[in-house]
Scaffold this motif. Structure first.
Motif, PDB file in Angstrom:
ATOM      1  N   ARG A  18       0.824  -1.207   0.000  1.00  0.00           N
ATOM      2  CA  ARG A  18       0.000   0.000   0.000  1.00  0.00           C
ATOM      3  C   ARG A  18       0.852   1.248   0.000  1.00  0.00           C
ATOM      4  O   ARG A  18       1.731   1.425   0.826  1.00  0.00           O
ATOM      5  N   ARG A  19       0.548   2.110  -0.943  1.00  0.00           N
ATOM      6  CA  ARG A  19       1.210   3.417  -1.051  1.00  0.00           C
ATOM      7  C   ARG A  19       0.151   4.496  -0.896  1.00  0.00           C
ATOM      8  O   ARG A  19      -0.961   4.364  -1.383  1.00  0.00           O
ATOM      9  N   GLU A  20       0.536   5.551  -0.233  1.00  0.00           N
ATOM     10  CA  GLU A  20      -0.379   6.683  -0.078  1.00  0.00           C
ATOM     11  C   GLU A  20      -0.672   7.280  -1.459  1.00  0.00           C
ATOM     12  O   GLU A  20       0.236   7.436  -2.272  1.00  0.00           O
ATOM     13  N   PRO A  21      -1.920   7.635  -1.715  1.00  0.00           N
ATOM     14  CA  PRO A  21      -2.247   8.284  -2.986  1.00  0.00           C
ATOM     15  C   PRO A  21      -1.577   9.656  -3.059  1.00  0.00           C
ATOM     16  O   PRO A  21      -1.303  10.269  -2.022  1.00  0.00           O
ATOM     17  N   PRO A  22      -1.331  10.140  -4.261  1.00  0.00           N
ATOM     18  CA  PRO A  22      -0.688  11.451  -4.381  1.00  0.00           C
ATOM     19  C   PRO A  22      -1.581  12.552  -3.823  1.00  0.00           C
ATOM     20  O   PRO A  22      -2.800  12.486  -3.914  1.00  0.00           O
TER      21      PRO A  22
END
Length: 178
Positions: A18-22
């Protein structure tokens, strides 16, 4: 599969990344970022649990379980991106007219197979959306939907079910968080 911990076995299939959305991006990157974020949130809620825990119903008599949510979202991905957007003949994997809640019936469901099917549908969803604009449309039941609408609907669908997943996971082992 036994009730042993499946996190190692399924990690190659379901390991959350999981990556934080821009925070600032053009619209498509923002929509895809949020959709991927919510996809991976569901994967995080399932990590490190046994087969029995993944199948465990939230609050009987409800059949809602983490594995059921994964199977449900598999069919939701399949429906919107393959059946609607790409007009493919891709019937549901887990439910039918005779068993409308079949995706939530997980007594004999294999978590690794279910996670692999879900990941495969996500890959196919990305392929279906690639090369299309947000304004491209598709029809279902005499209604027309833009790819933009499909992305927003999918974000909403995952966000709602991730709320369920958070409560189910907390009930199973006390784990909380985003």
């Amino acid at each position: 599969m036994t009730t042993t911990d499946i996190s190692a076995t399924a990690s190659s299939v379901a390991r959350a990344d999981r990556r934080e959305p821009p925070l600032i991006a053009e619209e498509r990157s923002m929509l895809e970022g949020w959709l991927d974020y919510h996809r991976e949130t569901l994967a995080l809620k399932c990590e490190g649990l046994t087969t029995a825990q993944l199948r465990e119903a939230s609050t009987p008599p409800s059949d809602l379980s983490l594995l059921g949510l994964v199977r449900h979202m598999t069919d939701v991905e399949r429906n919107w991106f393959r059946r609607v957007l790409s007009a493919e003949d891709a019937p549901p994997l887990y439910w039918s007219t005779e068993a409308p809640d079949g995706d939530f019936e997980v007594a004999d469901a294999d978590p690794q197979e279910s996670m692999a099917a879900w990941r495969a549908e996500i890959t196919l969803a990305r392929e279906a959306a690639a090369g299309r604009t947000l304004d491209d449309t598709a029809s279902r039941r005499d209604e027309t939907f833009s790819l933009r609408w499909i992305y927003i609907h999918m974000i909403e669908e995952y966000a709602r079910h991730n709320g369920h997943a958070d409560l189910i996971r907390q009930r199973i082992d006390g784990a909380t968080g985003e």
